[in-house]
Design an enzyme around this catalytic site. Structure first.
Site, PDB file in Angstrom:
ATOM      1  N   THR A 144       0.814  -1.222   0.000  1.00 62.75           N
ATOM      2  CA  THR A 144       0.000   0.000   0.000  1.00 62.75           C
ATOM      3  C   THR A 144       0.845   1.269   0.000  1.00 62.75           C
ATOM      4  OG1 THR A 144      -1.543   1.233   1.384  1.00 62.75           O
ATOM      5  CG2 THR A 144      -0.091  -0.248   2.544  1.00 62.75           C
ATOM      6  N   ASP A 145       0.264   2.351  -0.482  1.00 57.25           N
ATOM      7  CA  ASP A 145       0.949   3.652  -0.425  1.00 57.25           C
ATOM      8  C   ASP A 145       1.008   4.190   1.005  1.00 57.25           C
ATOM      9  OD1 ASP A 145      -1.758   4.278  -0.136  1.00 57.25           O
ATOM     10  OD2 ASP A 145      -1.790   5.807  -1.709  1.00 57.25           O
ATOM     11  N   GLU A 146       0.201   3.596   1.912  1.00 56.03           N
ATOM     12  CA  GLU A 146       0.159   4.115   3.292  1.00 56.03           C
ATOM     13  C   GLU A 146       1.488   3.932   4.017  1.00 56.03           C
ATOM     14  OE1 GLU A 146      -3.272   3.342   5.612  1.00 56.03           O
ATOM     15  OE2 GLU A 146      -4.627   3.609   3.919  1.00 56.03           O
ATOM     16  N   TYR A 169      -2.004  -0.551  10.989  1.00 62.12           N
ATOM     17  CA  TYR A 169      -2.147  -1.209   9.672  1.00 62.12           C
ATOM     18  C   TYR A 169      -0.953  -0.870   8.782  1.00 62.12           C
ATOM     19  CZ  TYR A 169      -3.355  -1.647   4.737  1.00 62.12           C
ATOM     20  OH  TYR A 169      -3.310  -1.928   3.391  1.00 62.12           O
ATOM     21  N   LYS A 173       2.101  -3.227   7.335  1.00 59.37           N
ATOM     22  CA  LYS A 173       2.388  -3.422   5.898  1.00 59.37           C
ATOM     23  C   LYS A 173       3.842  -3.004   5.611  1.00 59.37           C
ATOM     24  CE  LYS A 173       0.016  -4.575   2.919  1.00 59.37           C
ATOM     25  NZ  LYS A 173      -0.345  -5.929   2.364  1.00 59.37           N
TER      26      LYS A 173
END
Ligand code: NAD
Ligand code: DAU
Length: 364
Positions: A144-146, A169, A173
């Site tokens: 993810t870009d997060e 989260y 990741k």
């Protein structure tokens, strides 16, 4: 750029993890349709977010090409057995706990599945890869870009942006990305990482922004907008993401990372207004009883990232992928999919989902 000889061109048997979730379901349906000679084994633990019924028609119609295994990536013995039984040409790893709000209420499950589960999978995969000696094997990690944290009002995430995750989260990741890189650098396992922005489309579990808002409008319930609603996300239609993943799996270079995004930045409140307008039209609501009247600004998500925006120039220049779907058109089609699939909505919302909504919104 990679030479033509190393590009995957042959029939593939791939292990997909987390294929009963939102993106995995779309990926399996899209890939089996696009590559009629490919076979997919789907390993999924069927958490609250997994629904194997999404793919039940494939299990019935093409059992020789689609096989479902109910199991957990944290179960090292099961995963090793699967690799020993099958000669996989690659792995596409979706399985994860994926919802930021849930990670705030229960972070441990995120560390267990996203970090430890990914390590178990990498370990079993590496053992099989070393025994079978497959130079064209690929392990594609869907991230993810997060992991990059939050942007200010300008700039974009590039592949070299330092990791700065905000939530349990995104931290889990980020941890999984580091593990995948470690398996490449230490053991040589041919891994590829993709970091993607917010997806939308059919089969998304209705705790995420878009399906939650659609369903609340249908039921005339409040539309909870966190904070001032001006947080920005970069939206990508799920089929565009699936195409990007296939491109990275087939043509990507081991050890590399590719950012994937839609180039469709919107403030949350803009997206919610658009959804309200689409549903007002379909439900024949006029200005007086418009679904916009359901909007309620609520307490902000703790650690809420302000803005995400992806520079997808690398995957475009090096592998030739770019998004095909226009945001407004694909969003309207997505709304129609949920309107046409009310049975699906009722099915996935039963039980666990209801408990989750109670816990989450009671505390706000
Ligand atoms: P999802 O929550 O809809 O699906 C996750 C799937 O993983 C479910 O089917 C669940 O049953 C399965 N799963 C969970 N824990 C498992 C375990 N221990 N063992 C086996 N299976 C398990 O998630 P999604 O939105 O489809 O996201 C898929 C992947 O893509 C995730 O890794 C996520 O981080 C990543 N991603 C998602 C988005 C997005 O916008 N949804 C964007 C970028 C990256
Ligand atoms: O950026 C990629 C990520 O996108 C993925 O890695 C995650 O798995 C996926 O869930 C998604 O994360 P977000 O936190 O951005 O998605 P979510 O749908 O939860 O929220 C989108 C935005 O809407 C976010 O700014 C929070 C806000 N929001 C969300 C909900 C559920 C609200 O204002 N109200 C809500 O009720």
């Amino acid at each position: 750029m990679k030479s033509e000889e190393t590009i995957k061109t042959s029939t593939q048997t791939i292990l997909v993890t987390g294929g009963a979730g939102f993106i995995g379901t779309n990926f399996i349906r899209h890939t089996l349709n696009k590559h009629p000679d490919w076979r997919i084994v789907n390993l999924d633990a069927v958490t609250y977010a997994g629904n194997p019924a999404n793919l039940a028609d494939l299990a019935e119609k093409i059992p020789e090409r689609y096989h479902f295994v109910h199991g957990d990536i944290r179960d090292g013995q099961l995963v090793e057995q699967l690799f020993a039984e099958e000669q996989f040409d690659g792995v596409i790893h979706f399985a994860a706990e994926s919802h930021v709000d849930r990670s705030i209420h229960g972070p441990i499950a995120f560390a267990e599945t996203n970090v430890l589960g990914t390590c178990r999978l990498l370990s079993a995969c590496n053992k099989a890869w070393e025994q079978q000696g497959r130079p064209d094997f690929r392990f594609l990690h869907v991230s993810t870009d997060e992991v990059y944290g939050s942007l200010g009002s300008d700039g974009f995430f590039v592949e070299t942006t330092p990791y700065d995750p905000s939530s349990p989260y995104s931290a889990s990741k980020a941890g999984s990305d580091h593990m995948v890189r470690a398996w490449y650098r230490t053991y040589g396992l041919p891994t590829i990482i993709t970091n993607c922005s917010n997806n939308y489309g059919p089969y998304q579990f209705p705790e995420k922004l878009l399906p939650l808002m659609i369903i609340n409008i249908l039921e005339s319930k409040a539309l909870p907008v966190y904070g001032d609603g001006k947080n920005v996300r970069d939206w990508l239609y799920v089929i565009d993401h699936c195409e990007a993943l296939l491109t990275a799996f087939i043509k990507g270079i081991p050890g590399e990372t590719y950012n994937i995004g839609g180039g469709a930045e919107r403030q949350n409140i803009e997206v919610i207004h658009t959804l309200c307008d689409l549903l007002d039209e379909r439900l024949k609501l006029n200005a007086k009883n418009s679904s916009r009247s359901l909007i309620q600004f609520v307490k902000d998500r703790p650690g809420h990232d302000r803005r995400y925006a992806i520079d997808a120039g690398k995957i475009h220049k090096e592998l030739g992928w770019k998004p095909r779907f226009d945001f407004d058109t694909a969003l309207a089609e997505t709304v129609d999919w949920y309107l046409d699939h009310k049975d699906w909505i009722n099915y996935v919302r039963s039980g666990e989902y209801q408990k989750w909504v109670d816990t989450n919104y009671k505390e706000r």
